[in-house]
Scaffold this motif. Structure first.
Motif, PDB file in Angstrom:
ATOM      1  N   TRP A 438       0.854  -1.188   0.000  1.00 38.73           N
ATOM      2  CA  TRP A 438       0.000   0.000   0.000  1.00 38.73           C
ATOM      3  C   TRP A 438       0.891   1.239   0.000  1.00 38.73           C
ATOM      4  O   TRP A 438       1.917   1.299   0.676  1.00 38.73           O
ATOM      5  CB  TRP A 438      -0.887   0.026   1.244  1.00 38.73           C
ATOM      6  CG  TRP A 438      -1.650  -1.249   1.421  1.00 38.73           C
ATOM      7  CD1 TRP A 438      -2.748  -1.646   0.744  1.00 38.73           C
ATOM      8  CD2 TRP A 438      -1.343  -2.282   2.345  1.00 38.73           C
ATOM      9  NE1 TRP A 438      -3.160  -2.875   1.163  1.00 38.73           N
ATOM     10  CE2 TRP A 438      -2.307  -3.295   2.166  1.00 38.73           C
ATOM     11  CE3 TRP A 438      -0.348  -2.469   3.306  1.00 38.73           C
ATOM     12  CZ2 TRP A 438      -2.316  -4.462   2.894  1.00 38.73           C
ATOM     13  CZ3 TRP A 438      -0.354  -3.629   4.043  1.00 38.73           C
ATOM     14  CH2 TRP A 438      -1.316  -4.615   3.843  1.00 38.73           C
ATOM     15  N   SER A 440      -0.672   4.629   0.027  1.00 36.03           N
ATOM     16  CA  SER A 440      -1.418   5.629   0.788  1.00 36.03           C
ATOM     17  C   SER A 440      -2.860   5.146   0.880  1.00 36.03           C
ATOM     18  O   SER A 440      -3.288   4.342   0.057  1.00 36.03           O
ATOM     19  CB  SER A 440      -1.335   7.004   0.098  1.00 36.03           C
ATOM     20  OG  SER A 440      -1.953   6.951  -1.191  1.00 36.03           O
ATOM     21  N   GLN A 442      -2.431   4.672   4.111  1.00 39.64           N
ATOM     22  CA  GLN A 442      -2.038   4.012   5.350  1.00 39.64           C
ATOM     23  C   GLN A 442      -0.714   3.268   5.166  1.00 39.64           C
ATOM     24  O   GLN A 442      -0.687   2.038   5.086  1.00 39.64           O
ATOM     25  CB  GLN A 442      -3.134   3.031   5.794  1.00 39.64           C
ATOM     26  CG  GLN A 442      -4.414   3.666   6.295  1.00 39.64           C
ATOM     27  CD  GLN A 442      -4.284   4.123   7.727  1.00 39.64           C
ATOM     28  OE1 GLN A 442      -3.192   4.203   8.278  1.00 39.64           O
ATOM     29  NE2 GLN A 442      -5.400   4.484   8.340  1.00 39.64           N
ATOM     30  N   ARG A 482      -3.419 -10.583   9.908  1.00 40.10           N
ATOM     31  CA  ARG A 482      -4.660 -10.406   9.145  1.00 40.10           C
ATOM     32  C   ARG A 482      -5.362 -11.751   8.958  1.00 40.10           C
ATOM     33  O   ARG A 482      -4.738 -12.747   8.599  1.00 40.10           O
ATOM     34  CB  ARG A 482      -4.372  -9.808   7.770  1.00 40.10           C
ATOM     35  CG  ARG A 482      -3.798  -8.428   7.788  1.00 40.10           C
ATOM     36  CD  ARG A 482      -3.789  -7.840   6.391  1.00 40.10           C
ATOM     37  NE  ARG A 482      -5.123  -7.489   5.945  1.00 40.10           N
ATOM     38  CZ  ARG A 482      -5.423  -7.189   4.677  1.00 40.10           C
ATOM     39  NH1 ARG A 482      -4.493  -7.225   3.744  1.00 40.10           N
ATOM     40  NH2 ARG A 482      -6.668  -6.864   4.350  1.00 40.10           N
ATOM     41  N   THR A 541     -11.043  -4.140  10.808  1.00 40.59           N
ATOM     42  CA  THR A 541     -10.367  -3.813   9.550  1.00 40.59           C
ATOM     43  C   THR A 541      -8.878  -3.619   9.802  1.00 40.59           C
ATOM     44  O   THR A 541      -8.438  -3.346  10.941  1.00 40.59           O
ATOM     45  CB  THR A 541     -10.931  -2.526   8.928  1.00 40.59           C
ATOM     46  OG1 THR A 541     -10.589  -1.407   9.760  1.00 40.59           O
ATOM     47  CG2 THR A 541     -12.440  -2.614   8.758  1.00 40.59           C
ATOM     48  N   ASP A 543      -7.142  -1.099   8.581  1.00 45.80           N
ATOM     49  CA  ASP A 543      -6.901   0.320   8.843  1.00 45.80           C
ATOM     50  C   ASP A 543      -6.996   0.627  10.330  1.00 45.80           C
ATOM     51  O   ASP A 543      -6.180   1.387  10.882  1.00 45.80           O
ATOM     52  CB  ASP A 543      -7.906   1.172   8.061  1.00 45.80           C
ATOM     53  CG  ASP A 543      -7.604   1.200   6.574  1.00 45.80           C
ATOM     54  OD1 ASP A 543      -6.471   0.814   6.206  1.00 45.80           O
ATOM     55  OD2 ASP A 543      -8.496   1.582   5.793  1.00 45.80           O
ATOM     56  N   ASP A 544      -7.984   0.019  10.987  1.00 50.56           N
ATOM     57  CA  ASP A 544      -8.128   0.244  12.432  1.00 50.56           C
ATOM     58  C   ASP A 544      -6.914  -0.297  13.185  1.00 50.56           C
ATOM     59  O   ASP A 544      -6.419   0.331  14.137  1.00 50.56           O
ATOM     60  CB  ASP A 544      -9.392  -0.422  12.949  1.00 50.56           C
ATOM     61  CG  ASP A 544     -10.659   0.220  12.398  1.00 50.56           C
ATOM     62  OD1 ASP A 544     -10.605   1.419  12.067  1.00 50.56           O
ATOM     63  OD2 ASP A 544     -11.688  -0.481  12.297  1.00 50.56           O
ATOM     64  N   LEU A 546      -3.836  -0.662  11.972  1.00 53.14           N
ATOM     65  CA  LEU A 546      -2.688   0.197  11.681  1.00 53.14           C
ATOM     66  C   LEU A 546      -2.748   1.489  12.495  1.00 53.14           C
ATOM     67  O   LEU A 546      -1.710   2.013  12.944  1.00 53.14           O
ATOM     68  CB  LEU A 546      -2.641   0.510  10.189  1.00 53.14           C
ATOM     69  CG  LEU A 546      -2.130  -0.620   9.276  1.00 53.14           C
ATOM     70  CD1 LEU A 546      -2.319  -0.245   7.805  1.00 53.14           C
ATOM     71  CD2 LEU A 546      -0.656  -0.901   9.563  1.00 53.14           C
ATOM     72  N   GLU A 547      -3.935   2.009  12.683  1.00 55.32           N
ATOM     73  CA  GLU A 547      -4.093   3.215  13.498  1.00 55.32           C
ATOM     74  C   GLU A 547      -3.624   2.961  14.927  1.00 55.32           C
ATOM     75  O   GLU A 547      -2.922   3.780  15.532  1.00 55.32           O
ATOM     76  CB  GLU A 547      -5.566   3.630  13.476  1.00 55.32           C
ATOM     77  CG  GLU A 547      -5.820   5.043  13.936  1.00 55.32           C
ATOM     78  CD  GLU A 547      -5.257   6.078  12.977  1.00 55.32           C
ATOM     79  OE1 GLU A 547      -4.648   7.048  13.478  1.00 55.32           O
ATOM     80  OE2 GLU A 547      -5.398   5.916  11.746  1.00 55.32           O
ATOM     81  N   ARG A 550       0.197   2.578  14.984  1.00 55.68           N
ATOM     82  CA  ARG A 550       0.861   3.885  14.888  1.00 55.68           C
ATOM     83  C   ARG A 550       0.864   4.588  16.259  1.00 55.68           C
ATOM     84  O   ARG A 550       1.853   5.241  16.632  1.00 55.68           O
ATOM     85  CB  ARG A 550       0.139   4.728  13.841  1.00 55.68           C
ATOM     86  CG  ARG A 550       0.859   6.025  13.494  1.00 55.68           C
ATOM     87  CD  ARG A 550       0.217   6.727  12.310  1.00 55.68           C
ATOM     88  NE  ARG A 550       0.442   5.960  11.090  1.00 55.68           N
ATOM     89  CZ  ARG A 550      -0.497   5.231  10.460  1.00 55.68           C
ATOM     90  NH1 ARG A 550      -1.714   5.178  10.973  1.00 55.68           N
ATOM     91  NH2 ARG A 550      -0.225   4.563   9.370  1.00 55.68           N
TER      92      ARG A 550
END
Length: 555
Positions: A438, A440, A442, A482, A541, A543-544, A546-547, A550
């Motif tokens: 990926w 962007s 994320q 995942r 998900t 994205d959640d 990865l947030e 981070r």
């Protein structure tokens, strides 16, 4: 459980004799079709029933009793519209071994136990499970049975003067070689005549039952030329002209424990061959059989057979095909086939005394060749090495050791190989900030590594997963696993996840789970894994996840 109605989308538990007549109706025309087919199959079954019984170490009438009683029950109560049941070659070797070691009384108890097992298989709807026995296993032990049936015929085919034939393959052939000087030329002539007649009829007049012609010609030749060959009458004293009384075996816990492996083998063989015969019939006619009803009928047929002096029975592929080609309309044809054999026993049993045993040996030589399916066996030699190994091992154990052992070893080995293949199908890929697919919005932060599992996460994969993580020299601060391509997780996979979580905690890292499917999440909740890992570390998900990663690494 209501056995007679549809449940959860399954088919009603009703015999094909009922469903066929209620669905298609029945009248004079269908009855005439069934009558002609039943007469044809009855004539074909006559020499085969006697031949299989003799090859099994039993008197010929036991084969006839089996074809009458079991044939009637399988047709009347079975799940196939065209199935014909009776004694078959699949049982010859194991029946011979049981009678040799435990006598006919031991065979009765073994078959009763097998019948009960088949009833359980059917009533608990295990019909679909038996179909999962791998093709290399069935090919291997079927070819092995064919070799053993062929070997059993040598004494009668060549007229060897010897006592009982040993059940073991190597000892059997050693005994044949020891008595080779006793070959009887007249018996060989009769056997070769019957064999030639069967093969020529099959080649040029396939609609005529070759075994019947071979046996009749052999009996006629022996009578016309006054050949001194062994017949059913000279060895067995003829065939009784009545059905026997009910046989009750001695039942003790010790005998049940001792005979259970053989009973399970008979049940598996009966289930496999009967369902295979149903599949062949479906392919020829476009019909669809009910496997669970069929297994239940097979159980009742085996119980009824040995209670009436018979031997184990199952669906007979060759006779079922003959039934279809003769124009059968319904299971009534199978009932008529059993009636034809009953009439023979009651009115014409004396004629069987003149049948030369060498002609029945010739019939079974042809049967053994058909069972071997040599072309399919050789074609499978080009299959993947694991399939070849399973087939050859099953074949070798069947011939040289024991059929019961061969079935169990073949199924277990095939299951292990399947698990290995499934574990190879599941991929475990890693992604970090340098190999991120990926761009962007994320990107993967430094110190975070993602492992993506693609395929079932079960015990065959869990060890490989742990080995991959163990090989890491510098564990990242955050592991993200995942699960979006994982159809299911078993308890071993769950245990592997908990082990990874413990290692991460011990090394100061954090484990996060992403894209967890509802089925996998349910398994985690059932075993309290979500609490061990932390419900706040399981995300719907990537994205959640990865947030959160981070936030942990401070990027």
């Amino acid at each position: 459980m209501n056995l007679f109605s549809s449940r959860n989308g399954t088919r009603p538990f009703l015999p094909a004799s009922f469903t066929t007549i209620t669905r298609h109706g029945y009248g004079f025309g269908p009855f005439m079709r069934d009558l002609m087919a039943g007469l044809t199959v009855g004539v074909v079954a006559l020499p085969l029933a006697m031949a299989f019984a003799i090859a099994s170490g039993a008197p010929p009438e036991r084969g006839l009793f089996t074809a009458i009683v079991a044939g009637f029950i399988i047709s009347a109560l079975g799940g196939s519209r065209f199935q014909i049941g009776g004694p078959t070659g699949a049982f010859v070797v194991i029946i011979y071994s049981i009678i040799f070691e435990h006598g006919y009384d031991g065979l009765v108890l073994t078959t009763l136990m097998a019948g009960v097992l088949l009833l359980i298989f059917g009533l608990f709807r295990f019909g679909a499970l038996i179909k999962y026995i791998p093709y290399p296993v069935t090919t291997g032990f079927t070819a092995g049975i064919a070799v053993l049936i062929f070997s059993l015929q040598m004494k009668d085919f060549f007229g060897l003067s010897m006592a009982d034939v040993p059940p073991q393959f190597t000892e059997k052939w050693a005994a044949y070689l020891h008595h080779v000087s006793t070959v009887d030329p007249a018996t060989v002539v009769i056997a070769v005549l019957a064999l030639a007649a069967i093969l020529l009829v099959r080649r040029y007049k396939p609609r005529i039952p070759g075994p019947v012609i071979g046996v009749l010609l052999a009996a006629l030749a022996a009578w016309m030329f006054g050949l001194d060959v062994e017949t059913i009458g000279s060895r067995f004293g003829g065939i009784p002209s009545s059905l026997p009384d009910v046989v009750l075996p001695e039942i003790t816990f010790e005998r049940i424990r001792e005979l259970m492996p053989e009973a399970l083998t008979i049940a598996l063989l009966a289930g496999i061959e009967s369902l295979l015969s149903c599949v062949v019939a479906d392919g020829m006619t476009g019909e669809s059989h009910n496997s669970n009803v069929e297994l239940s009928a097979q159980g009742l047929a085996n119980i009824g057979s040995v209670f009436c002096g018979g031997i184990p029975a199952t669906g007979a592929i060759a006779r079922t095909v003959t039934n279809i080609r003769a124009g059968a309309f319904s299971p009534v044809a199978g009932v008529i086939h059993a009636a034809v054999l009953l009439v023979f026993v009651l009115l014409l049993a004396d004629l069987a005394s003149y049948i030369p045993l060498a002609s029945l040996a010739a019939v079974l030589v042809v049967v053994s060749w058909d069972m071997s399916e040599a072309r399919k066996f050789l074609r499978l030699m080009r299959a993947p090495k694991s399939d070849v190994a399973v087939m050859c091992l099953t074949f070798g154990i069947t011939v040289l050791v024991d059929l019961t052992v061969a079935v169990f070893v073949g199924v277990v080995l095939a299951a292990l190989l399947f698990m290995r293949r499934m574990s190879e199908v599941t991929r475990i890929d890693s992604t970090d900030e340098e190999s991120c697919p990926w761009t962007s919005p994320q990107p993967i932060p430094a110190g975070v590594q993602i492992y993506e599992i693609d395929g079932p996460f079960f015990f065959g994969v869990a060890d490989r997963f742990q080995s991959i993580l163990t090989a890491l020299q510098e564990p990242p601060k955050v592991f993200i696993i995942r699960f979006h391509q994982v159809p299911f997780v078993d308890s071993t996979g769950i245990n592997a996840l908990e082990s990874v979580q413990q290692r991460c905690a011990a090394q100061g890292g954090t484990l996060l789970l992403a894209d967890v499917a509802p089925s996998a999440r349910a398994m985690m909740e059932r075993l309290d894994t979500d609490k061990r890992i932390g419900t706040n570390r399981i995300f719907p998900t990537l994205d959640d996840a990865l947030e959160e990663a981070r936030r942990i690494v401070g990027n």
